[in-house]
Scaffold this motif. Structure first.
Motif, PDB file in Angstrom:
ATOM      1  N   ALA A   1     -46.477 -16.619   6.589  1.00 13.78           N
ATOM      2  CA  ALA A   1     -45.261 -17.348   6.196  1.00 13.78           C
ATOM      3  C   ALA A   1     -45.472 -18.162   4.934  1.00 13.78           C
ATOM      4  N   SER A   2     -46.724 -18.501   4.631  1.00 18.45           N
ATOM      5  CA  SER A   2     -46.990 -19.397   3.496  1.00 18.45           C
ATOM      6  C   SER A   2     -47.008 -18.679   2.158  1.00 18.45           C
ATOM      7  N   ARG A   3     -46.955 -17.356   2.145  1.00 22.01           N
ATOM      8  CA  ARG A   3     -47.165 -16.625   0.894  1.00 22.01           C
ATOM      9  C   ARG A   3     -46.052 -16.863  -0.129  1.00 22.01           C
ATOM     10  N   ASN A   4     -44.820 -17.109   0.329  1.00 24.12           N
ATOM     11  CA  ASN A   4     -43.708 -17.316  -0.588  1.00 24.12           C
ATOM     12  C   ASN A   4     -43.330 -18.784  -0.743  1.00 24.12           C
ATOM     13  N   GLN A   5     -44.284 -19.665  -0.496  1.00 24.49           N
ATOM     14  CA  GLN A   5     -44.011 -21.101  -0.523  1.00 24.49           C
ATOM     15  C   GLN A   5     -44.339 -21.656  -1.910  1.00 24.49           C
ATOM     16  N   ARG A   6     -43.284 -21.906  -2.713  1.00 24.68           N
ATOM     17  CA  ARG A   6     -43.513 -22.314  -4.100  1.00 24.68           C
ATOM     18  C   ARG A   6     -42.880 -23.654  -4.452  1.00 24.68           C
ATOM     19  N   THR A   7     -41.777 -24.021  -3.814  1.00 25.60           N
ATOM     20  CA  THR A   7     -41.036 -25.210  -4.212  1.00 25.60           C
ATOM     21  C   THR A   7     -41.026 -26.249  -3.097  1.00 25.60           C
ATOM     22  N   ALA A   8     -40.488 -27.451  -3.436  1.00 29.58           N
ATOM     23  CA  ALA A   8     -40.354 -28.501  -2.425  1.00 29.58           C
ATOM     24  C   ALA A   8     -39.421 -28.052  -1.305  1.00 29.58           C
ATOM     25  N   ALA A   9     -38.358 -27.323  -1.659  1.00 33.78           N
ATOM     26  CA  ALA A   9     -37.431 -26.825  -0.630  1.00 33.78           C
ATOM     27  C   ALA A   9     -38.132 -25.852   0.308  1.00 33.78           C
ATOM     28  N   ASP A  10     -39.083 -25.066  -0.230  1.00 32.61           N
ATOM     29  CA  ASP A  10     -39.849 -24.155   0.625  1.00 32.61           C
ATOM     30  C   ASP A  10     -40.712 -24.934   1.603  1.00 32.61           C
ATOM     31  N   TYR A  11     -41.374 -25.995   1.114  1.00 30.80           N
ATOM     32  CA  TYR A  11     -42.297 -26.747   1.967  1.00 30.80           C
ATOM     33  C   TYR A  11     -41.558 -27.605   2.984  1.00 30.80           C
ATOM     34  N   TYR A  12     -40.517 -28.320   2.560  1.00 28.98           N
ATOM     35  CA  TYR A  12     -39.803 -29.245   3.433  1.00 28.98           C
ATOM     36  C   TYR A  12     -38.781 -28.549   4.329  1.00 28.98           C
ATOM     37  N   ALA A  13     -38.061 -27.568   3.757  1.00 24.78           N
ATOM     38  CA  ALA A  13     -36.904 -26.989   4.457  1.00 24.78           C
ATOM     39  C   ALA A  13     -37.002 -25.485   4.625  1.00 24.78           C
ATOM     40  N   ALA A  14     -38.226 -24.935   4.501  1.00 25.03           N
ATOM     41  CA  ALA A  14     -38.448 -23.499   4.684  1.00 25.03           C
ATOM     42  C   ALA A  14     -37.545 -22.661   3.790  1.00 25.03           C
ATOM     43  N   GLY A  15     -37.229 -23.184   2.596  1.00 22.44           N
ATOM     44  CA  GLY A  15     -36.362 -22.463   1.677  1.00 22.44           C
ATOM     45  C   GLY A  15     -34.940 -22.299   2.167  1.00 22.44           C
ATOM     46  N   ARG A  16     -34.574 -23.041   3.203  1.00 20.58           N
ATOM     47  CA  ARG A  16     -33.244 -22.948   3.835  1.00 20.58           C
ATOM     48  C   ARG A  16     -32.914 -21.485   4.177  1.00 20.58           C
ATOM     49  N   ALA A  17     -33.931 -20.765   4.646  1.00 17.47           N
ATOM     50  CA  ALA A  17     -33.789 -19.323   4.824  1.00 17.47           C
ATOM     51  C   ALA A  17     -33.617 -18.892   6.280  1.00 17.47           C
ATOM     52  N   PHE A  18     -33.654 -19.826   7.221  1.00 15.66           N
ATOM     53  CA  PHE A  18     -33.548 -19.446   8.628  1.00 15.66           C
ATOM     54  C   PHE A  18     -32.091 -19.375   9.052  1.00 15.66           C
TER      55      PHE A  18
ATOM     56  N   ARG B   1     -34.694 -30.524  11.082  1.00 11.22           N
ATOM     57  CA  ARG B   1     -34.490 -29.102  11.318  1.00 11.22           C
ATOM     58  C   ARG B   1     -33.112 -28.633  10.808  1.00 11.22           C
ATOM     59  N   PHE B   2     -32.152 -29.541  10.696  1.00  8.96           N
ATOM     60  CA  PHE B   2     -30.824 -29.138  10.227  1.00  8.96           C
ATOM     61  C   PHE B   2     -30.832 -28.718   8.766  1.00  8.96           C
ATOM     62  N   TYR B   3     -31.891 -29.078   8.026  1.00 16.96           N
ATOM     63  CA  TYR B   3     -31.951 -28.741   6.601  1.00 16.96           C
ATOM     64  C   TYR B   3     -32.599 -27.386   6.341  1.00 16.96           C
ATOM     65  N   THR B   4     -33.049 -26.685   7.386  1.00 21.40           N
ATOM     66  CA  THR B   4     -33.728 -25.400   7.192  1.00 21.40           C
ATOM     67  C   THR B   4     -32.765 -24.224   7.208  1.00 21.40           C
ATOM     68  N   VAL B   5     -31.454 -24.493   7.362  1.00 21.00           N
ATOM     69  CA  VAL B   5     -30.451 -23.427   7.382  1.00 21.00           C
ATOM     70  C   VAL B   5     -29.631 -23.486   6.090  1.00 21.00           C
ATOM     71  N   PRO B   6     -29.007 -22.371   5.687  1.00 15.92           N
ATOM     72  CA  PRO B   6     -28.334 -22.326   4.387  1.00 15.92           C
ATOM     73  C   PRO B   6     -26.974 -23.001   4.334  1.00 15.92           C
ATOM     74  N   SER B   7     -26.368 -23.315   5.482  1.00 13.30           N
ATOM     75  CA  SER B   7     -25.016 -23.873   5.448  1.00 13.30           C
ATOM     76  C   SER B   7     -24.756 -24.734   6.674  1.00 13.30           C
ATOM     77  N   ALA B   8     -23.668 -25.516   6.600  1.00 16.39           N
ATOM     78  CA  ALA B   8     -23.283 -26.351   7.737  1.00 16.39           C
ATOM     79  C   ALA B   8     -22.879 -25.494   8.936  1.00 16.39           C
ATOM     80  N   LYS B   9     -22.275 -24.353   8.657  1.00 10.16           N
ATOM     81  CA  LYS B   9     -21.892 -23.445   9.744  1.00 10.16           C
ATOM     82  C   LYS B   9     -23.126 -23.015  10.531  1.00 10.16           C
ATOM     83  N   GLU B  10     -24.196 -22.675   9.813  1.00  5.11           N
ATOM     84  CA  GLU B  10     -25.428 -22.278  10.484  1.00  5.11           C
ATOM     85  C   GLU B  10     -26.067 -23.470  11.208  1.00  5.11           C
TER      86      GLU B  10
END
Length: 530
Positions: free
Chosen positions: A33-50, A269-278
């Protein structure tokens, strides 16, 4: 007494092997999971990709600690109806998070609770206060989990003695630090997803096994439990003895129901998703999974009372905490007990990793980047500070866990919920819904709620006085309730109101901007600006 002595037929070698396999697999997942970790958003919020579903499973993994699995099952086995009230309180709390917090926080903030509070107030003092509260809640939660690791080792793996348990606490702490350093929020989230799946599947299997022994008839199970456990089906066995114990239950319930929506590792954990709906979807998933799990604890608790019996539970290491492992051993022998051991330690590792990344993110983002560097720190430097902070927090948790090992640490968890309900939630709700609220109100609410809560806990029966207290010989328990929520939560709301009203600061335009963003999500992906 080791587990081998307390539970006949236990195989500590098998238990350790299963746990080791879990650690190896999850470390591999974290590394991937760490291979694509480049930015602060990646480290703190998992890139908001979940997705909402993935994050909901992770939230349930973050929330369902060892106390939920081992503790509540033991409470139900020994106290029946009153023990199940814990499950109800923990579950109802998610309605507060869903209806009042999840979507609005996701739209308003960026990484931490401090982002939300600083949106329309003076940034530096409010961020410092939010970080202080976050660190205190996280540290007490961490101490309870780390100290619990020593007890679980004695209970599940047969390792006894202070030195052996200190080594195990250290190992758990080092693995936790590796999860956070290597994988950040993304790696930690996957660990929580794996742990949640293991916990829910394991509890479901044991639940079906127990019900199968009674012809899938819950009434028969409850009747058998009532024969072994006096008053198992009657309310009031634990909290109905006196007026003080009844008030104590109300206070505890208030802290549990309101504290969840203020727990920083849950809020993050609410910041790891891409939108409020998610974000909303993730809370719905969490409610379903947590609700189903707590129904399982009802069967497991009464099953332990019926099949194992309170006498055997109280005679085993850990007393009530041994109910679920004793039931597993009675049902499936050493293999099922080994699986339960792995699930219990997976639970500790996932929870402490989530707490560590939350505390380190709060310090790096709120204190270092925005208070010390006044918003001028680069994202790379901020993440580097977060990693260093994670090591420091992990080391402090290891030392604190070793020191607290063998002590009564139940009050640490209650304190974490009480602080979150007293300092965090009133400030969050005022900030989101009260136009007049200002910086002074936020500071009075956070520091006042935190201070009152700590003072009342220190001078409560949880710390000194009774035989179950941390310091039984002391007599400083002038405050009669073991949980301060009934007093500290209203005081925090009151202090927030008073602090606001005596201050002339007011920024209606900034509140209007925050309200639009909170309700619509407009600009949610942008940084919080000042």
């Amino acid at each position: 007494m080791t587990l081998a002595e307390g539970v006949s037929g236990s195989n500590p070698t098998l238990n350790i092997s299963i746990f080791g396999a879990f650690v190896v697999i999850t470390l591999f997942v974290v590394f991937r999971a760490s291979r694509n970790q480049r930015t602060a958003a990646d480290y703190y919020a998992a890139g908001r990709a979940f997705t909402g579903a993935q994050n909901g499973i992770a939230i349930s993994g973050d929330y369902l600690s060892a106390a939920s699995f081992l503790g509540i099952a033991g409470l139900i086995a020994l106290n029946g109806y009153d023990g199940f009230l814990y499950s109800i309180g923990f579950l109802v709390a998610w309605l507060v998070a869903l209806l009042l917090v999840a979507e609005l926080l996701r739209n308003t903030g960026k990484y931490t609770m401090g982002d939300v509070l600083a949106f329309r107030m003076r940034q530096r003092p409010v961020r410092a206060a939010a970080a202080t509260s976050t660190l205190v809640v996280s540290l007490f939660y961490l101490l309870a989990q780390m100290a619990g690791a020593g007890g679980l080792i004695s209970l599940l793996l047969g390792i006894d003695g202070n030195v052996g348990q200190a080594v195990v606490i250290s190992v758990v702490g080092v693995i936790m630090i590796l999860y956070v350093l290597i994988g950040g929020m993304k790696g930690t989230t996957w660990v929580q997803i794996i742990k949640a799946a293991l916990l829910i599947v394991g509890a479901a299997a044991m639940t079906l096994w127990v019900l199968g022994k009674y012809g899938l008839n819950l009434s028969t199970l409850l009747g058998d439990a009532a024969k072994n456990v006096s008053g198992a089906l009657d309310p009031g066995k634990q909290y109905g003895k006196t007026g003080i114990t009844q008030l104590d239950f109300v206070s505890l319930a208030l802290a549990l129901v309101l504290g969840t929506a203020g727990l920083p590792h849950v809020l993050m954990r609410f910041y790891t998703v891409p939108s409020a709906k998610e974000a909303r979807k993730s809370v719905v998933w969490a409610i379903w999974l947590i609700g189903i799990f707590y129904l399982f604890t009802l069967v497991l608790g009464y099953g332990a009372g019926a099949i194992v019996g309170p006498k055997a539970i109280n005679a085993a290491p850990g007393k009530g905490n041994s109910a679920a492992p004793l039931l597993a051993q009675a049902l499936g022998g050493p293999v099922l007990l080994g699986l339960i051991a792995a699930v219990a330690f997976a639970t500790i590792l996932a929870v402490v990793a989530g707490l560590t990344i939350t505390a380190s993110a709060s310090f790096a983002h709120d204190v270092y980047a925005n208070v010390i560097k006044k918003g001028e720190a680069s994202p790379e430097k901020e993440v580097r500070v977060a990693r260093i902070t994670a090591v420091v927090i992990g080391a402090a948790a290891i030392v604190g866990g070793i020191v607290a090992n063998g002590q009564n640490v139940a009050f640490l968890v209650a304190l974490a919920f009480a602080i979150a309900a007293s300092a965090n939630l009133p400030t969050i709700l005022y900030s989101l819904f009260w136009k007049r609220f200002n910086t002074q109100g936020a500071l009075w609410s956070i520091y006042g709620g935190l201070g009152v809560c700590l003072v009342l806990i220190i001078f409560s029966p949880a710390v000194s006085g009774p035989a179950t207290a941390m310091f039984p010989g002391g007599h400083m328990d002038w405050f009669p309730l073991t949980n301060p929520g009934l007093v500290s939560i209203p005081v925090s709301f009151l202090l927030g109101w008073i602090g606001t009203m005596v201050s002339g600061e007011r920024n209606d335009a900034k509140y209007a901007e925050m309200e639009v963003r909170a309700l619509t999500g407009a600009g949610a992906e942008k940084a919080v600006v000042h």
